[in-house]
Design an enzyme around this catalytic site. Structure first.
Site, PDB file in Angstrom:
ATOM      1  N   HIS A 173      64.322  41.688  36.339  1.00  0.00           N
ATOM      2  CA  HIS A 173      63.043  41.915  36.332  1.00  0.00           C
ATOM      3  C   HIS A 173      62.271  41.619  34.903  1.00  0.00           C
ATOM      4  O   HIS A 173      61.932  42.461  34.228  1.00  0.00           O
ATOM      5  CB  HIS A 173      62.483  43.528  36.894  1.00  0.00           C
ATOM      6  N   ASN A 174      62.207  40.454  34.699  1.00  0.00           N
ATOM      7  CA  ASN A 174      61.678  39.963  33.483  1.00  0.00           C
ATOM      8  C   ASN A 174      60.523  38.785  33.665  1.00  0.00           C
ATOM      9  O   ASN A 174      60.052  38.502  34.877  1.00  0.00           O
ATOM     10  CB  ASN A 174      62.848  39.383  32.628  1.00  0.00           C
ATOM     11  N   ALA A 175      60.205  38.385  32.694  1.00  0.00           N
ATOM     12  CA  ALA A 175      59.138  37.340  32.668  1.00  0.00           C
ATOM     13  C   ALA A 175      59.611  36.059  33.409  1.00  0.00           C
ATOM     14  O   ALA A 175      58.609  35.446  34.039  1.00  0.00           O
ATOM     15  CB  ALA A 175      58.539  36.930  31.435  1.00  0.00           C
ATOM     16  N   VAL A 176      60.632  35.799  33.554  1.00  0.00           N
ATOM     17  CA  VAL A 176      61.101  34.470  34.099  1.00  0.00           C
ATOM     18  C   VAL A 176      61.028  34.749  35.789  1.00  0.00           C
ATOM     19  O   VAL A 176      60.626  33.988  36.290  1.00  0.00           O
ATOM     20  CB  VAL A 176      62.621  33.975  33.811  1.00  0.00           C
ATOM     21  N   HIS A 177      61.427  36.058  36.028  1.00  0.00           N
ATOM     22  CA  HIS A 177      61.203  36.339  37.646  1.00  0.00           C
ATOM     23  C   HIS A 177      59.618  36.291  37.814  1.00  0.00           C
ATOM     24  O   HIS A 177      59.270  35.432  39.028  1.00  0.00           O
ATOM     25  CB  HIS A 177      61.627  37.547  37.914  1.00  0.00           C
ATOM     26  N   ASP A 214      55.416  42.954  38.721  1.00  0.00           N
ATOM     27  CA  ASP A 214      56.196  43.651  38.295  1.00  0.00           C
ATOM     28  C   ASP A 214      56.387  44.029  36.534  1.00  0.00           C
ATOM     29  O   ASP A 214      57.120  44.200  35.768  1.00  0.00           O
ATOM     30  CB  ASP A 214      57.686  43.016  38.369  1.00  0.00           C
ATOM     31  N   ASP A 323      57.945  37.036  46.490  1.00  0.00           N
ATOM     32  CA  ASP A 323      58.518  38.016  45.682  1.00  0.00           C
ATOM     33  C   ASP A 323      60.186  37.999  46.028  1.00  0.00           C
ATOM     34  O   ASP A 323      60.991  38.471  45.063  1.00  0.00           O
ATOM     35  CB  ASP A 323      58.189  39.388  45.821  1.00  0.00           C
ATOM     36  N   GLN A 374      74.020  40.838  49.573  1.00  0.00           N
ATOM     37  CA  GLN A 374      73.070  39.509  49.456  1.00  0.00           C
ATOM     38  C   GLN A 374      73.191  39.371  50.885  1.00  0.00           C
ATOM     39  O   GLN A 374      71.979  39.172  51.575  1.00  0.00           O
ATOM     40  CB  GLN A 374      73.656  38.302  48.826  1.00  0.00           C
TER      41      GLN A 374
END
Length: 453
Positions: A173-177, A214, A323, A374
């Site tokens: 959950h970071n800016a790349v996501h 997020d 998402d 997964q």
């Protein structure tokens, strides 16, 4: 522009008793209120983890470790708050790249509508500024800057604020996501069944919600916040805790940047409310609610995209798809995202074990393998939603491509399952075929807020 009331490091009291808003006292806490009546969380109001609950189960000899973990969970808020309170404005070193890197990044942007867009490579080429660079480009190509008469400097400032409020220490959950979800949303907005009906406001809402959905995510899920007595869980009464925080934080940044200050008050109120509706729709606990509604609309063939409410519902579905679209990417990228989200799960499990809390489902590295997590996620969450999305798009080329990748990736994880199984219980997380629907709903709640693959 409506007058805002701001108070730092203390409780904010509202004159209007009808506004049932709970505020908390915390370092650098900032909450805003305008005439819209929508409370906004501001940068500096970090979601601090309350370790008072953990003190009861921790020996005194572990105090040093607790402080270390507390720093790791401060979500950069100590840094941001201390600098802001001293009046120091953080400067983002954007675009400090040589021409070769910039040229490659520009070339990638020319193919931003392609489903095989490599967001990891793009983030490296932009020196970690994939979200800002991508949004500036998309706002320009969609004509939003001209249509809404946005100031480019102000837009850039707002996007930097959003990017900075994602936490780079989070594996997932970071800016790349956020940039990855935004690029997927851009692809969905171009779907022929939807594109011709969208207004500039629809497009701007979709892109903004994707970028900020997020923001300020702590890297732990809602159950963790509840059982550690986190103030946000109390503030939002254990309902869509993280999603509410993402929304209110976004409103705070919009107001602080004054990006929309030149627009009519009624329009900004509507934008804030619609952003909330979109971001709140990403709550994994509402998955069945939206899936049931979508199935019913498709069965009854009563979706009228000329109607603003039906378009908004489709934007919610599109954001939900964006998402959780990682299993629908090519294997090389999908695998990276899967490993990242499981690493985030395992970190939470390690923290829970450290403080003698019950380890959350999917978070036990000794029992919950990446393939089993997964496979369960794809089977019970991703496949049902994307099958209905394909029905809506009329099995568009993009939908068929995504479903093809999804089937291939699921087969890949199944082939890895025997090698990765850590114990006889490794098939939990919804991966075993004998799980009931009721059990699946319980597991959905543990796949973490913000919908992760």
């Amino acid at each position: 522009m409506s007058c805002l009331m701001v108070e730092r490091c203390g409780e904010l009291l509202f004159e209007n008793p009808e506004q049932n808003v709970k505020c908390v006292c915390m370092l650098g806490d900032v909450r805003l209120r305008g005439q819209t009546g929508v409370p906004a969380e501001r940068r500096g109001s970090y979601p601090f983890i309350d370790f008072r609950l953990l003190n009861n189960t921790t020996h005194s000899g572990e105090i040093g470790t607790k402080k270390k973990v507390k720093r790791l969970l401060s979500f950069q808020r100590y840094f941001h708050a201390s600098r802001l309170l001293r009046g120091i404005i953080p400067q983002a070193p954007l675009h400090l790249l040589d021409e070769d890197y910039l040229g490659q990044a520009r070339h990638m942007l020319s193919k931003v509508g392609m489903w095989d867009f490599d967001i990891f490579l793009f983030d490296r080429l932009t020196n970690g500024n994939s979200l800002v660079t991508l949004l500036c480009h998309l706002f320009n190509t969609h004509g939003l800057i001209h249509h809404f008469k946005l100031d480019m400097v102000t837009l850039h400032r707002f996007l930097v604020m959003v990017q900075e409020d994602y936490h780079s220490q989070n594996p997932y959950h970071n800016a790349v996501h956020a940039a990855d979800v935004t690029q997927a949303m851009h692809c969905y907005l171009k779907e022929p069944k939807l594109a011709s009906f969208l207004t500039p406001l629809d497009i701007m809402l979709g892109l903004l919600a994707a970028a900020a959905h997020d923001v300020d995510h702590p890297g732990v899920n809602q159950p963790f916040l509840i059982k550690t007595n986190h103030h946000l869980a109390n503030l939002y009464q254990n309902m869509s805790v993280l999603e509410n925080h993402h929304w209110r934080s976004t409103i705070g940044m919009l107001r602080e940047s004054r990006l929309l200050a030149h627009l009519p008050k009624e329009m900004t109120q509507d934008i804030e409310q619609q952003l909330g509706s979109l971001i709140l729709a990403t709550d994994i606990n509402r998955q069945n609610e939206f899936l049931t509604r979508l199935k019913a609309h498709l069965q009854n063939k009563d979706l009228r995209l000329e109607d603003v409410h039906d378009r908004h519902f489709l934007l919610q579905i599109a954001l939900k798809c964006a998402d959780i679209c990682n299993p629908c990417r090519i294997w090389e990228m999908s695998k990276q995202w899967s490993e990242r989200v499981c690493e985030e799960f395992y970190r939470q499990g390690d923290l829970e074990q450290k403080f003698e809390l019950e380890i959350s489902p999917l978070c036990n590295q000794q029992k919950d393998s990446i393939p089993s997590i997964q496979i369960g996620f794809m089977t019970y969450i991703v496949e049902p939603l994307f099958q209905e999305w394909a029905r809506f798009t009329g099995n568009s080329a993009l939908s068929e491509n995504m479903l093809s990748h999804l089937a291939h990736n699921k087969a890949q994880w199944k082939s890895l399952l025997p090698k990765q199984r850590r114990s006889s219980g490794g098939g939990c997380a919804g991966g075993s075929p004998d799980h009931t629907d009721h059990g699946t709903e319980d597991e959905d709640q543990t796949v973490t807020e913000g919908i992760a693959p």
